[in-house]
Enzyme design. Structure first.
Site, short mmCIF file in Angstrom:
data_model
loop_
_atom_site.label_atom_id
_atom_site.label_comp_id
_atom_site.label_asym_id
_atom_site.label_seq_id
_atom_site.Cartn_x
_atom_site.Cartn_y
_atom_site.Cartn_z
N HIS A 168 0.71 -1.31 0.01
CA HIS A 168 0.01 0.01 0.11
C HIS A 168 0.95 1.16 -0.20
O HIS A 168 0.37 2.41 -0.21
CB HIS A 168 -0.90 0.21 1.11
N ASP A 382 3.52 9.48 -0.71
CA ASP A 382 2.34 8.82 -0.38
C ASP A 382 1.92 7.78 -1.16
O ASP A 382 2.10 7.91 -2.59
CB ASP A 382 1.17 9.78 -0.27
C1 G6P Z 1 -1.17 3.13 6.18
C2 G6P Z 1 -0.61 1.74 6.15
C3 G6P Z 1 -1.26 0.66 6.73
C4 G6P Z 1 -1.76 1.14 8.26
C5 G6P Z 1 -2.11 2.69 8.25
C6 G6P Z 1 -2.66 2.91 9.76
O1 G6P Z 1 -2.36 3.27 5.41
O2 G6P Z 1 -0.20 1.66 4.58
O3 G6P Z 1 -0.82 -0.57 6.66
O4 G6P Z 1 -2.63 0.32 8.81
O5 G6P Z 1 -1.46 3.52 7.88
O6 G6P Z 1 -1.44 2.72 10.51
P1 G6P Z 1 -1.28 1.89 11.66
O7 G6P Z 1 0.31 1.63 12.18
O8 G6P Z 1 -2.28 2.58 12.77
O9 G6P Z 1 -2.00 0.73 11.25
#
Ligand code: G6P
Length: 482
Positions: A168, A382
């Site tokens: 992602h 991003d």
């Molecule tokens: C981004 C990453 C995800 C992640 C999200 C929230 O979108 O690509 O993998 O889950 O951020 O971050 P966190 O560390 O809270 O999961």
């Protein structure tokens, strides 16, 4: 062996287990673009979703979820983490090593061997959970940078399943990636998949270059060729870009709802009915360029280009990774800057910046998007940025201006946005002014093609094209070269 024909694996589940001050626990929606994109996929296809439930030192039994907006029931399968594993695997290797490295070292990554050991251990735990859940010959789709070793581990446990992986976030150029002490293991871990998906063409190319440099395998557009070795047959891995998207219909229909439209009017009123409302919505993360944006806005006020009484900037900063030092420092920096600007340019009745350190449900977000004349997406780096797409999908009235960083993956598709380099503060200021003064006709001319693009390439198109390539690759079909 389990009985789910589709298994999603991601570090996070779509809900977090949160313990309230009174000791009671509840489930809350998790932050971030990954969850927003995968929820509709599960609701559409059903299956199982393996992930961490957002709290440490708890064992939670698998449970079923009925999607709130309709669709198929799916099963959540929690993977437990101890407090120490959370520190080493999640805060350490995921968010202090890989996250800054993959975002072009905006802050300096740190590398610790104990973090790596935890990374291997937890990736194995996820791979074993997936191996238990998947039906014979089923599909396992692994997601994101926290779980890059899972494809290889899973292939060894379950050679019968089709394995997809989607990253992602960006994949950095080799000059940067080469810093990673475990660079070869990670590339090899990913190559356990049948299809590896990236957000942008450039990410897929960076990955293929890393494969050539580190493993010497032959690549061509859309393919990596893995030669035969002592214990393994020759294989081909499909490597391509699949730009992720949103449930465009959901945002379009939300924006048509009378209650959302009434709320949009109310929001402007609560802000003091300024002539122009500007909006920023981000997880509170150093990759998002929040400081650059607020700085540019502050300078426009101080040099007299904007009248503080006539404009409002609403900044929603969703709390994120709050114990990691670089995130704490960023929060302090943003809050100091906001307080300075409001102190200098605010009055008793009106502050030019409304800063909100919390997340909101989709209907409130849709109302905020509808209430805003200008949407500011100024990310320094991003993977995609789904907020930009949500804004566009919500503007069924063909009004509003998207100011979009060329360093966000979304800029490959949303070409009629005002594209900016967030490091160039003068350029950013000029584009903010241009957005504020843009005639309605031009707003519509720019918004329409972006809305069409997102209506066509929505999240179901994204998952369908990835899964079609995965099924094709597994069946040995010729997947079209991109
Ligand atoms: C981004 C990453 C995800 C992640 C999200 C929230 O979108 O690509 O993998 O889950 O951020 O971050 P966190 O560390 O809270 O999961």
């Amino acid at each position: 062996m389990g009985n789910s024909s589709l298994v999603l694996v991601s570090n996070r589940l779509p809900v977090d287990r949160v313990v309230r001050p009174d000791g009671q626990s509840e489930w809350r929606r998790s932050p971030g673009g990954l969850v927003s994109a995968l929820e509709p996929v599960m609701a559409r296809s059903g299956g199982a979703w393996i992930g961490w439930p957002g709290a440490t030192e708890i064992e939670v039994e698998p449970f079923d979820v009925v999607p709130p907006n309709g669709g198929k029931t799916y099963r959540l399968v929690p993977v437990a983490l101890s407090e120490q594993e959370f520190v080493d695997y999640y805060e350490g290797f995921s968010n202090n090593s890989l996250w800054p490295l993959y975002h072009d070292v905006i802050t300096a990554p740190q590398y610790h061997r104990a973090w790596w050991d935890a990374h291997v251990l937890i990736n194995r735990r996820f791979a074993e959970a997936a191996a238990r859940e998947a039906a014979p010959g089923g599909i396992v789709w692994v997601h994101d940078y926290q779980l890059q070793l899972v494809p290889r581990m899973l292939r060894e446990l379950r050679p019968d399943v089709a394995i997809g992986f989607f990253l992602h976030i960006p994949f950095p150029s080799f000059g940067i990636y080469a810093q990673l002490p475990w660079r070869t293991q990670i590339v090899d871990g990913l190559l356990g998949a049948d299809v590896i998906g990236f957000q942008r063409v450039a990410d897929a190319r960076n990955f293929q270059r890393a494969v050539r440099r580190l493993l010497g395998y032959r690549t061509r557009t859309g393919r990596v060729f893995i030669p035969e070795s002592e214990d393994k047959a020759a294989r081909t891995v499909v490597v391509s870009d699949y730009p992720i998207s949103i449930d465009a219909k959901e945002f379009r229909s939300l924006s048509a709802t009378p209650s959302v439209q009434a709320r949009a009017v109310e929001i402007r009123h609560e802000l003091g009915d300024p002539r122009r409302v500007l909006l920023g919505v981000d997880r509170l993360d150093y990759t998002k360029g929040i400081v650059h944006r607020i700085k540019a806005f502050g300078e426009l006020l101080s040099d007299g280009s904007l009248n503080p009484a006539e404009v409002s900037l609403v900044q929603v900063a969703v709390p994120s990774r709050e114990r990691v030092e670089s995130y704490r420092a960023l929060r302090d920096e943003i809050e100091l800057l906001v307080a300075r600007i409001n102190g200098d340019f605010g009055t008793l009745g009106h502050n030019p910046i409304t800063y909100l350190h919390k997340g909101y449900p989709h209907d409130e977000m849709a109302a905020l998007y509808r209430a805003s004349d200008v949407m500011l997406v100024t990310a320094l780096r991003d993977g995609m940025n789904l907020v930009a797409k949500e804004y566009v999908a919500t503007r069924a009235d063909n009004r509003g201006v998207l100011v979009l960083s060329e360093f966000a993956g979304a800029s490959d598709e949303l070409k009629t946005a005002l594209l900016i380099n967030p490091h160039d503060i003068e350029g950013l200021k000029e584009n903010i002014l241009r957005a504020i003064h843009m005639p309605a006709l031009e707003q519509g001319r720019r918004m329409r093609p972006m809305r069409r693009r997102i209506a066509e390439n929505d999240v179901s198109h994204w998952s369908a094209s990835f899964l079609a390539d995965l099924r094709g690759a597994r069946a040995g079909d010729q997947v079209p070269l991109s």
